[in-house]
Design a protein around this motif. Structure first.
Motif, short mmCIF file in Angstrom:
data_model
loop_
_atom_site.label_atom_id
_atom_site.label_comp_id
_atom_site.label_asym_id
_atom_site.label_seq_id
_atom_site.Cartn_x
_atom_site.Cartn_y
_atom_site.Cartn_z
N VAL A 1 13.85 31.64 -20.62
CA VAL A 1 13.19 31.57 -21.92
C VAL A 1 11.76 31.01 -21.81
N THR A 2 11.54 30.13 -20.83
CA THR A 2 10.21 29.54 -20.71
C THR A 2 9.39 30.18 -19.59
N GLY A 3 10.02 31.08 -18.81
CA GLY A 3 9.29 31.71 -17.72
C GLY A 3 8.91 30.73 -16.63
N THR A 4 9.85 29.87 -16.26
CA THR A 4 9.57 28.85 -15.24
C THR A 4 10.58 28.94 -14.10
N ASP A 5 10.34 28.18 -13.05
CA ASP A 5 11.27 28.07 -11.93
C ASP A 5 11.48 26.58 -11.70
N LEU A 6 12.63 26.07 -12.10
CA LEU A 6 12.83 24.62 -12.07
C LEU A 6 13.00 24.06 -10.67
N VAL A 7 13.50 24.85 -9.74
CA VAL A 7 13.61 24.36 -8.37
C VAL A 7 12.20 24.22 -7.77
N ARG A 8 11.35 25.18 -8.09
CA ARG A 8 9.96 25.10 -7.63
C ARG A 8 9.28 23.88 -8.25
N ALA A 9 9.54 23.66 -9.54
CA ALA A 9 8.96 22.49 -10.20
C ALA A 9 9.46 21.21 -9.55
N GLN A 10 10.75 21.16 -9.23
CA GLN A 10 11.31 19.97 -8.58
C GLN A 10 10.62 19.68 -7.26
N LEU A 11 10.41 20.74 -6.47
CA LEU A 11 9.81 20.55 -5.16
C LEU A 11 8.35 20.09 -5.29
N ARG A 12 7.64 20.69 -6.23
CA ARG A 12 6.24 20.30 -6.43
C ARG A 12 6.15 18.84 -6.85
N ILE A 13 7.04 18.42 -7.73
CA ILE A 13 7.02 17.02 -8.17
C ILE A 13 7.38 16.10 -7.00
N ALA A 14 8.40 16.50 -6.22
CA ALA A 14 8.82 15.69 -5.07
C ALA A 14 7.70 15.57 -4.04
N ARG A 15 6.86 16.60 -3.96
CA ARG A 15 5.74 16.56 -3.02
C ARG A 15 4.59 15.69 -3.53
N GLY A 16 4.74 15.23 -4.77
CA GLY A 16 3.68 14.41 -5.36
C GLY A 16 2.53 15.24 -5.90
N GLN A 17 2.81 16.50 -6.20
CA GLN A 17 1.76 17.39 -6.71
C GLN A 17 1.71 17.40 -8.24
N GLY A 18 2.55 16.59 -8.85
CA GLY A 18 2.52 16.47 -10.30
C GLY A 18 3.26 17.57 -11.03
N LEU A 19 3.13 17.57 -12.35
CA LEU A 19 3.83 18.56 -13.16
C LEU A 19 3.14 19.91 -13.05
N PRO A 20 3.92 20.98 -12.86
CA PRO A 20 3.31 22.30 -12.70
C PRO A 20 2.83 22.92 -14.00
N TYR A 21 3.23 22.39 -15.14
CA TYR A 21 2.80 22.97 -16.42
C TYR A 21 2.37 21.84 -17.35
N THR A 22 1.55 22.20 -18.33
CA THR A 22 1.27 21.25 -19.41
C THR A 22 2.17 21.63 -20.58
N GLN A 23 2.38 20.69 -21.49
CA GLN A 23 3.25 20.98 -22.64
C GLN A 23 2.74 22.19 -23.44
N ASP A 24 1.43 22.29 -23.56
CA ASP A 24 0.84 23.38 -24.35
C ASP A 24 1.10 24.76 -23.76
N GLU A 25 1.29 24.80 -22.45
CA GLU A 25 1.52 26.11 -21.81
C GLU A 25 2.94 26.63 -22.05
N LEU A 26 3.83 25.75 -22.47
CA LEU A 26 5.24 26.13 -22.56
C LEU A 26 5.60 26.65 -23.93
N ARG A 27 6.27 27.81 -23.94
CA ARG A 27 6.73 28.45 -25.18
C ARG A 27 8.14 28.96 -24.94
N GLN A 28 8.89 29.08 -26.02
CA GLN A 28 10.18 29.76 -25.91
C GLN A 28 9.96 31.22 -26.23
#
Lengths: 506, 178
Positions: free
Chosen positions: A307-334
């Protein structure tokens, strides 16, 4: 936050989630390490990983729950991080700490967060502090029946007795009148002690006919938290989710905004790191209350991804790498609507009794808006030791009616022969007016499902087709036995005949 | 010439009979219960695991898998998952009167005909459903199979021999528990 190198990840799980995590990691160019118990040598997650190591015998306590063995394996093979999936050690603060101490990144929140959210009383205190609505109830564990009676009178009956360390529906009891409290308290404390090693029980208002709404959040661990909207998971059986959808048909835009903000506040209050889910209970009066926070990836995460067009495993890895959040709240839509159907090895006609056995046939649906996350393949023997979740069917549609129609189409295309499974249940659920209207509650299955009568009789033309096919199958089998042919590997006389007829060469 | 075989199909306790007739030229006709024979256009597809059926232009795709139990089939038809057991008439008969076959028994001709081939010899062990002989009757070749698992005691017919209804063709002893 400084960036951390993660080029090789050990996936400390099995089944469909291990496969899904491996797929996500591989897309990011990360090397994948599977671990397995002895009987899982041929499980799908092992077959698809770059490397795999055996970690112990069949019982989970001696394999998938052996944190020390997992960390030693990660160190020995040079993995930088461990992805725990869901279940097993995913919400074990001790394990997260051991990973940290061993210099291995635990892909999940900080151990303190797991500790805090893992205990219902401490989580509740934190929510009260942060102004997140909680179900009215006691602030401390109750042991004395007299104190319990007084508290229940203040809260108002019916009340729920709940083990502080509980989960998955265990250690809970509804009490409707004061006379029942003595016994119920004793039983719940005993159950809590036996199941969780902690007899702390608290009392809260029992919400009748609730809906289960949860919100996906991501935090960078440095104070930034975003939400990826809600999921509704009210189709439950024995407190286990069976069908989930996103968005929820029960929320108005205002209510959605309120519940998602509450989830963000929850995560902010613990400076959340990684992917997590804040669960709420929604009453018939559209009041919502904090239930718990799950500090891991959820089984039903794919509907949020759709629904949001995201990949949560990818987001998890990016956060774990210390690269921060992959999206801003404004970018997210249902966008559109997604529904997940959990395909369990359990037979709805036998009151959802768990089934085991060999997967003789697995033909998963495909086509527009269809995703199948599976942990099985044809010829795989479903072991008795683990969760009976075989696969998940996730469909996406432009709107809810299309998602339902697509779910029905995909379920009808699904062939799964071997152990009994709940695909027939899902088809039943999609036909129910309460489901179609979106007004179902967590009592949906208990109130409406009758194992003896949930399937209509087979229509005549389908039965005739079935009988014809079965008779032709048997005739072909006998022909093959007679001629020594294997029906599956050589074109049988039947097929040759049929082909001749079709091309008109007879 | 048509070759006909009859099967009994058990779907959740409901039993149906199906008669499959095949012709040398490739035609297939299927008769269900007491209905009339129907030409079917049937193609095995997906490596022989599914049957595409066309009946009066209407398409059916039936996925089939052997369950591993004798005659056991799992099937998916139009989104429905079903289990059924396929057997021949004698086994169905045997199943209906288990007691009478436990001690052993006789296999008698149900219709008058000529024995065209024998597939077993005396002393041989057979499994329930194994072909024992072919009886040609009314221009139809009928496969006679073992009603139970056990041992063939005696074969009372020869190839080419004519038999009448009720004539004992094979005597056998059932395996205990078989």
């Amino acid at each position: 936050m400084s960036e951390r190198k993660i080029t090789k990840v050990l996936v400390a799980n099995r089944g469909e989630i291990a496969v899904r995590v491996i797929q996500g990691l591989r897309e990011m160019g990360v090397r994948t390490v599977a671990v397995h118990s002895t009987p899982d040598r041929t499980a799908l997650h092992v077959l698809v990983a770059d490397e795999a190591y055996e970690i112990g015998p069949a019982p989970a306590a001696e394999s998938y729950l052996r944190g020390d063995v997992l960390i030693a394996t990660a160190k020995a093979c040079g993995a930088d991080a461990i992805h725990p999936g869901y279940g097993f050690l995913s919400e074990n603060a001790g394990f997260a700490r051991q990973c940290e101490a061993a210099g291995i990144v635990f892909i999940g929140p900080r151990p303190e967060t797991i500790d805090l959210m893992g205990n219902k009383l401490s989580a509740r205190h934190k929510m009260l502090e942060s102004g997140v609505p909680v179900i009215p109830g006691t602030e401390a564990a109750v042991r004395d029946p007299e104190v319990a009676k007084k508290a229940a009178a203040e809260i108002g009956y019916p009340v729920l007795l709940k083990a502080a360390a509980g989960g998955g529906g265990k250690g809970m009891r509804v009490v409707r009148e004061p006379a029942e409290i003595d016994t119920a308290l004793r039983q719940t404390m005993g159950e809590a002690k036996a199941s969780f090693g902690d007899d702390a029980v608290f009392i809260e208002r029992y919400i009748e006919n609730p809906k289960h709404i949860e919100v996906q959040v991501l935090g960078d661990g440095e104070g930034k938290v975003i939400h990826l909207f809600e999921r509704e998971c009210s189709v439950q059986r024995r407190h286990q989710k069976v069908i989930e959808e996103s968005p929820s048909p029960s929320l108005t835009p205002e209510l959605r905004e309120a519940i998602c903000s509450a989830a963000v506040r929850t995560a902010e209050s613990v400076n959340y790191l990684g992917a997590g889910t804040v669960e709420f209970i929604l009453s018939q009066d559209k009041e919502f209350f904090f239930l718990e926070m799950n500090t891991r990836l959820q089984v039903e995460h794919p509907i949020t991804e759709m629904v949001t067009g995201t990949d949560l495993v990818r987001a998890q890895l990016r956060i774990a790498r210390g690269q921060g959040l992959p999206y801003t709240q404004d970018e997210l839509r249902q966008r559109g609507w997604a529904i997940e159907f959990r395909i369990y090895a359990e037979d709805p006609a036998k009151n959802f009794m768990p089934a085991i056995g060999r997967i003789n046939s697995h033909i998963a649906p495909s086509g527009p808006g269809v995703r199948v996350d599976s942990g099985i393949y044809e010829g795989f023997d479903v072991p008795i030791y683990y969760d009976p979740l075989l696969a998940k069917l996730i469909v996406w549609g432009e709107d809810r009616p299309q998602a339902i129609a697509r779910g029905r189409r995909a379920l009808m295309e699904y062939t799964l022969h071997g152990p009994g499974h709940n695909i027939p249940f899902h088809l039943w659920a999609l036909e129910r007016p309460r489901f179609i209207a979106g007004t179902y509650t967590t009592n949906f299955i208990d109130e409406r499902f009758d194992p003896a009568e949930f399937q209509d009789p087979l229509p005549d033309d389908d039965r005739e087709a079935l009988l014809t096919a079965a008779a032709l199958w048997e005739a072909r089998r006998r022909e093959a036995v007679r001629t020594g042919d294997s029906p599956a590997s050589t074109p049988s006389a039947w097929r040759l005949d049929a082909r001749r007829r079709m091309t008109g060469n007879s | 010439m048509w070759m006909k075989k009859r099967y009994v199909l058990d779907n959740g306790g409901e039993q149906y009979t199906a008669e499959v007739a095949t012709h040398r030229d490739g035609r297939i006709a299927v008769k269900l219960d007491d209905g009339g024979p129907r030409d079917v256009d049937a193609c095995w597809v997906q490596n022989g695991r599914a049957l595409s059926l066309r009946v009066d232009g209407r398409m059916h795709l039936i996925d089939l898998t052997a369950t591993g139990q004798r005659g056991g089939l799992a099937a998916t038809v139009n989104g429905r998952h079903l289990a059924l057991t396929v057997m021949d008439e004698l086994r169905a008969l045997a199943q209906r009167s288990v007691e009478s076959t436990v001690a052993g028994g006789t296999v008698a001709a149900e219709i008058p005909g000529v024995v065209v081939s024998l597939a077993v010899t005396a002393g041989q062990k057979v499994h329930q459903g194994d072909a024992m002989l072919v009886l040609e009757a009314m221009k139809m070749q009928n496969e006679i199979t073992a009603p139970v698992t056990g041992t063939i005691d005696e074969i009372r017919v020869e190839v080419g021999q004519s038999v009448s209804t009720g004539d004992v063709m094979v005597m056998m002893t059932a395996e205990v528990g078989g």
